[in-house]
Design a protein around this motif. Structure first.
Motif, PDB file in Angstrom:
ATOM      1  N   VAL A 289      64.433  46.362  72.839  1.00 29.63           N
ATOM      2  CA  VAL A 289      64.516  45.751  71.581  1.00 29.63           C
ATOM      3  C   VAL A 289      64.251  44.229  71.455  1.00 29.63           C
ATOM      4  O   VAL A 289      64.893  43.484  72.373  1.00 29.63           O
ATOM      5  CB  VAL A 289      65.908  45.727  70.851  1.00 29.63           C
ATOM      6  CG1 VAL A 289      66.029  45.429  69.414  1.00 29.63           C
ATOM      7  CG2 VAL A 289      66.305  47.691  70.843  1.00 29.63           C
ATOM      8  N   HIS A 290      63.161  43.803  70.707  1.00 27.94           N
ATOM      9  CA  HIS A 290      62.897  42.319  70.453  1.00 27.94           C
ATOM     10  C   HIS A 290      63.349  42.248  68.901  1.00 27.94           C
ATOM     11  O   HIS A 290      63.047  42.950  68.311  1.00 27.94           O
ATOM     12  CB  HIS A 290      61.483  41.869  70.732  1.00 27.94           C
ATOM     13  CG  HIS A 290      60.962  42.330  72.337  1.00 27.94           C
ATOM     14  ND1 HIS A 290      61.014  43.511  72.692  1.00 27.94           N
ATOM     15  CD2 HIS A 290      60.874  41.383  73.215  1.00 27.94           C
ATOM     16  CE1 HIS A 290      60.598  43.464  73.983  1.00 27.94           C
ATOM     17  NE2 HIS A 290      60.545  42.354  74.474  1.00 27.94           N
ATOM     18  N   VAL A 291      63.431  40.695  68.846  1.00 27.79           N
ATOM     19  CA  VAL A 291      64.281  40.416  67.570  1.00 27.79           C
ATOM     20  C   VAL A 291      63.166  39.056  67.400  1.00 27.79           C
ATOM     21  O   VAL A 291      63.060  38.049  68.319  1.00 27.79           O
ATOM     22  CB  VAL A 291      65.663  40.214  67.265  1.00 27.79           C
ATOM     23  CG1 VAL A 291      65.805  39.621  65.833  1.00 27.79           C
ATOM     24  CG2 VAL A 291      66.369  41.280  67.537  1.00 27.79           C
ATOM     25  N   ARG A 292      62.858  38.764  65.999  1.00 25.92           N
ATOM     26  CA  ARG A 292      61.968  37.342  65.826  1.00 25.92           C
ATOM     27  C   ARG A 292      62.351  37.109  64.328  1.00 25.92           C
ATOM     28  O   ARG A 292      63.012  37.885  63.469  1.00 25.92           O
ATOM     29  CB  ARG A 292      60.555  37.515  65.776  1.00 25.92           C
ATOM     30  CG  ARG A 292      59.824  38.351  64.935  1.00 25.92           C
ATOM     31  CD  ARG A 292      58.446  38.253  64.939  1.00 25.92           C
ATOM     32  NE  ARG A 292      57.534  39.323  64.317  1.00 25.92           N
ATOM     33  CZ  ARG A 292      56.176  39.229  64.217  1.00 25.92           C
ATOM     34  NH1 ARG A 292      55.516  38.416  65.118  1.00 25.92           N
ATOM     35  NH2 ARG A 292      55.633  40.162  63.477  1.00 25.92           N
ATOM     36  N   VAL A 293      62.190  35.882  63.997  1.00 23.30           N
ATOM     37  CA  VAL A 293      62.781  35.562  62.509  1.00 23.30           C
ATOM     38  C   VAL A 293      61.763  34.492  61.746  1.00 23.30           C
ATOM     39  O   VAL A 293      60.955  33.895  62.271  1.00 23.30           O
ATOM     40  CB  VAL A 293      64.077  34.625  62.713  1.00 23.30           C
ATOM     41  CG1 VAL A 293      63.761  33.379  63.712  1.00 23.30           C
ATOM     42  CG2 VAL A 293      64.727  34.324  61.259  1.00 23.30           C
ATOM     43  N   VAL A 294      61.870  34.381  60.478  1.00 27.86           N
ATOM     44  CA  VAL A 294      61.051  33.738  59.784  1.00 27.86           C
ATOM     45  C   VAL A 294      61.886  33.263  58.444  1.00 27.86           C
ATOM     46  O   VAL A 294      62.600  33.899  57.991  1.00 27.86           O
ATOM     47  CB  VAL A 294      59.573  34.385  59.255  1.00 27.86           C
ATOM     48  CG1 VAL A 294      60.014  35.674  58.198  1.00 27.86           C
ATOM     49  CG2 VAL A 294      58.698  33.557  58.746  1.00 27.86           C
ATOM     50  N   VAL A 295      61.312  32.129  57.889  1.00 29.68           N
ATOM     51  CA  VAL A 295      62.129  31.590  56.589  1.00 29.68           C
ATOM     52  C   VAL A 295      61.425  32.273  55.363  1.00 29.68           C
ATOM     53  O   VAL A 295      60.160  32.232  55.289  1.00 29.68           O
ATOM     54  CB  VAL A 295      61.808  29.931  56.500  1.00 29.68           C
ATOM     55  CG1 VAL A 295      62.614  29.543  55.423  1.00 29.68           C
ATOM     56  CG2 VAL A 295      62.448  29.388  57.748  1.00 29.68           C
TER      57      VAL A 295
END
Length: 399
Positions: A289-295
């Motif tokens: 599992v990988h996680v990424r984020v954006v505004v």
């Protein structure tokens, strides 16, 4: 009453006549000769001529759009003066138009006066594809391509500012290739994330060339740090993670999970708005599992995702064994070891060597047991006497 009525009719007639006169005047005097001039960094002044001497209630309506705009969206201003100072990305080309309007009656206007500014790329600094990424409120990285029109000794500098043209900041650390600046790296920028910023590349040794500029809101090009501490509760399949401190509320973020079945390499993306998510998985298989984020658009709406987090590896669930199962497994292992040992012995003929018969002493030493009843000392003395007699007989014969 009659007098009042006459006064009202006179006022109405005057208004109608004045309106007709104003409409004719406005239509006879449209603006003329739109021009553009360059001021400070990325700043231009659009101006035009106007013959109309009627000033009361008169405004200029100015509209412009970039030639490469996909939606042809117009920027629009109502002005008292016959000019407007603008920050522009002029290398994109500009379509501008202006007309007179009558403030009390929007239907009274002159015809449009239009002009297209499609300037040659050679008039600007010899660069293209200026891209900037902002890392939180800390620093920015920018890069650009040098075009084929650049002279051999062309050199480039990056500068930026907000609306105030007197407050210009310069890049302090460049990425250099072949002696040319092709990027601005790890620069600590000083402006707000929600304020429009104009970033320009100037060609140092060509002062007559216009700067190549882009107008951006830093928050729209934020690249956040990756989420950290990704964990899973195996009993509930809830994945959780934490964020570095960005100074924004949790509602400002969108997250994306990349869930990969490592047995068959099938992946799926799931979008969430919180720092936890229940996933669906086959408990007999291995996952990452990988996680990424954006505004998101609740705050600044960046178009750039963070890098993926370090992978969380989820192994298949272990199975608890009962006591009978453990005993059976141990028994099978012991039997297997015994069989293996037997096979090794048979292969190497060890059994025949290890299982030789024990010699019978009575068969080997009959005199000891038959004549001396197992008395070893008596048997030895008798053997010595017998040996002496044999030696004496041998001596007598020799004489």
């Amino acid at each position: 009453m009659v007098t009042k009525s006459l006064l009202l009719l006179a006022a109405l007639w005057t208004t109608i006549v004045n309106a007709e006169t104003m409409e004719e005047t406005i239509k006879r005097n449209p603006p003329r000769n739109i021009s553009i001039s360059h001021g400070s960094l990325g700043e231009y002044t659009l101006s035009w001529e106007g013959n109309c001497t009627c000033t009361e209630g008169i405004e200029y309506q100015l509209e412009y759009t970039y030639l490469d705009s996909k939606d042809n969206e117009m920027e629009m201003y109502y002005l008292q003066e016959n000019q407007k100072v603008l920050d522009l990305e002029l290398h994109r080309g500009l379509q501008a138009r202006v007309r007179l309007t009558y403030g009390d009656n929007p239907g009274i206007t002159s015809n449009w006066t239009e002009r297209t500014f499609d300037l040659s790329g050679e008039l600007f600094a010899s660069v293209d594809n200026l891209i900037c990424i902002f890392y939180g409120k800390l620093y920015m990285n920018c890069s650009w391509d040098v075009t084929e029109h650049a002279s051999e000794g062309a050199q480039f500098n990056l500068s930026y500012r907000e609306r105030n043209p007197s407050e210009v900041y310069n890049c302090t650390d460049y990425l250099v290739d072949g002696g040319r600046n092709i990027g601005c790296v790890n620069h600590k920028y000083r402006l707000g994330e929600a304020t429009e910023t104009i970033i320009c590349i100037s060609e140092v040794n060509k002062k007559d060339k216009l700067p190549y500029c882009r107008i951006v809101k830093p928050g729209s090009f934020y690249k956040l740090d990756s989420p950290m501490n990704v964990t899973i509760n195996k009993s509930t399949d809830e994945v959780e993670w934490t964020l570095p401190k960005f100074g924004l509320n949790i509602i400002c973020y969108n997250f994306q999970l990349n869930i990969t079945n490592l047995n068959d390499r099938n992946s799926k993306l799931e979008n969430v708005t919180t720092t936890n998510h229940f996933i669906s998985r086959d408990h007999t298989k291995k996952y990452s599992v990988h996680v990424r984020v954006v505004v998101n658009d609740n705050c600044l709406e960046s178009s750039i995702w963070s890098d993926w987090s370090k992978p969380l590896i989820i192994d298949p669930d272990g199975r608890d064994m009962s006591f009978p199962t453990i005993v059976a497994v141990v028994a099978v292992i012991l039997v297997a070891l015994v069989l293996l040992l037997v096979l090794v012995c048979m292969k190497c003929k060890l059994l025949s060597k290890l299982c030789q018969p024990i010699p019978d002493a009575e068969q080997k030493f009959k005199g000891l047991f038959e004549e001396c009843n197992g008395d070893f000392q008596k048997w030895i003395n008798k053997s010595i006497q017998l040996t002496n007699k044999v030696e004496d007989s041998s001596l007598a014969t020799a004489k």
